[in-house]
Write an enzyme that holds these catalytic residues in place. Sequence first.
Site, PDB file in Angstrom:
ATOM      1  N   GLY A  50       0.792  -1.179  -0.100  1.00 28.40           N
ATOM      2  CA  GLY A  50      -0.032   0.042  -0.088  1.00 28.40           C
ATOM      3  C   GLY A  50       0.876   1.096   0.025  1.00 28.40           C
ATOM      4  O   GLY A  50       1.415   1.696  -1.001  1.00 28.40           O
ATOM      5  N   GLU A  56      -4.616   7.278  -0.536  1.00 29.76           N
ATOM      6  CA  GLU A  56      -3.694   8.381  -1.281  1.00 29.76           C
ATOM      7  C   GLU A  56      -2.638   8.812  -0.299  1.00 29.76           C
ATOM      8  O   GLU A  56      -2.049   9.843  -0.387  1.00 29.76           O
ATOM      9  CB  GLU A  56      -4.312   9.326  -1.992  1.00 29.76           C
ATOM     10  N   GLY A  57      -2.308   7.784   0.637  1.00 32.44           N
ATOM     11  CA  GLY A  57      -1.218   8.165   1.588  1.00 32.44           C
ATOM     12  C   GLY A  57      -1.677   8.608   2.942  1.00 32.44           C
ATOM     13  O   GLY A  57      -2.316   9.368   3.153  1.00 32.44           O
ATOM     14  N   GLY A 105     -27.500  12.330  20.903  1.00 28.52           N
ATOM     15  CA  GLY A 105     -28.171  10.970  20.266  1.00 28.52           C
ATOM     16  C   GLY A 105     -28.701  11.142  19.036  1.00 28.52           C
ATOM     17  O   GLY A 105     -28.607  10.074  18.253  1.00 28.52           O
TER      18      GLY A 105
END
Length: 408
Positions: free
Chosen positions: A135, A388-389, A365
């Site tokens: 990656g 993308e990093g 809530g």
Amino acid sequence: MAEFTFELNDDQKQVRDWLHGFAKDVIRPAASEWDEREETPWPIIQEAAKVGIYSLDFYAQQFFDPTGLGIPMTMEELFWGDAGIALSIVGTGLAAVGVLANGTEEQIGTWIPQMYGDPGDVKVAAFCSSEPDAGSDVAAMRTRAVYDQAKDEWVLNGTKTWATNGGIANVHVVVAVVDPELGSKGHASFIVPPDTPGLSQGQKFKKHGIRASHTAEVVLEDVRVPGSCLLGGKEKLDERLARAREKARAGGERVKNAAMATFEASRPAVGAMAVGTARAAYEVALDYARTRVQFGRPIIDNQGVAFQLADMRTQIDAARLLVWRASWMATAGKPFTSAEGSMSKLYASEVAKKVTAQAVQILGGNGFTREYPVERMHRDSAIYTIFEGTSEVQRLVIARTLSGMPIR
């Protein structure tokens, strides 16, 4: 070269308002449905194509805006509408940027129009870089491209993952290893034309957020593409590899690879996406705080809420300015000497996560239910610090750029 300015010109304001109207009237009403369906929103993409938003001409106009603000302005408005649907609309752009960054004029003219199709028959494209074991660590990439000189073809084998539009795309742009000994310097990008044998979709991922955007594995088994599908051409590749080998022998400077060139060009745009999501959540929280009455007064009268909103707006504006600076610098040809592109993506993505979490908290809530959009926005925001990093990679890039040292 356009001067840097904080003020959009009249044409840009007109485009911004047009995009905002589409996001408000078309994207937002459909956001919850497509998030639940976890499917590509083809009808919305078709509507975007009909009005001219999903088209090569529109993105070319924004890409070549001399101020550099066309793309970030577009991303902010569309992602203000909804991140998942917006990513389905703009996801093709990453593949297009890959071709623009590395391709020849002929390749740009041939393949980018096929990525979009036309309003009557829309298409999408995919940029395939990440792998199960590669990656952020692009040097670990295993997908191979081997040149068959006799046939002037490249043969691709491997598996890509986390590919937006992977497997459903008309055109795939695939990053592969051509010289394993050079690590990340031995990579090249290839066009895989429509209906090429050997390319198939692997696992489709069920995601935490941006669920209207299709994300899947792409499997390449003896995929043969013509030599003309090597982005930039073989002569340019051979020259680049020769320089990389020479510098490797001499222990010289690093050489940028094809995938990194694409990501560098797109990081400010991702920052703009994050700004759009953060702004949307802030506006929901602000409106809620003005109208929600507790203990006899609107909750915005409480400093605990008011100060949060003040910080949210300040951080959003700061993030936008970092994105605009980086976008202007890129268009003006100014080098990112302090990793300004990574700075913009890092800060904007972290702001989006923080601001959407604060919006959920302000709604209490109600913010935790799917009856209000901030729950979805908070889930969507998580992607900005990952794709993308990651934020950690951005910090590494910034630190290495500032110090000049190979920080590990």
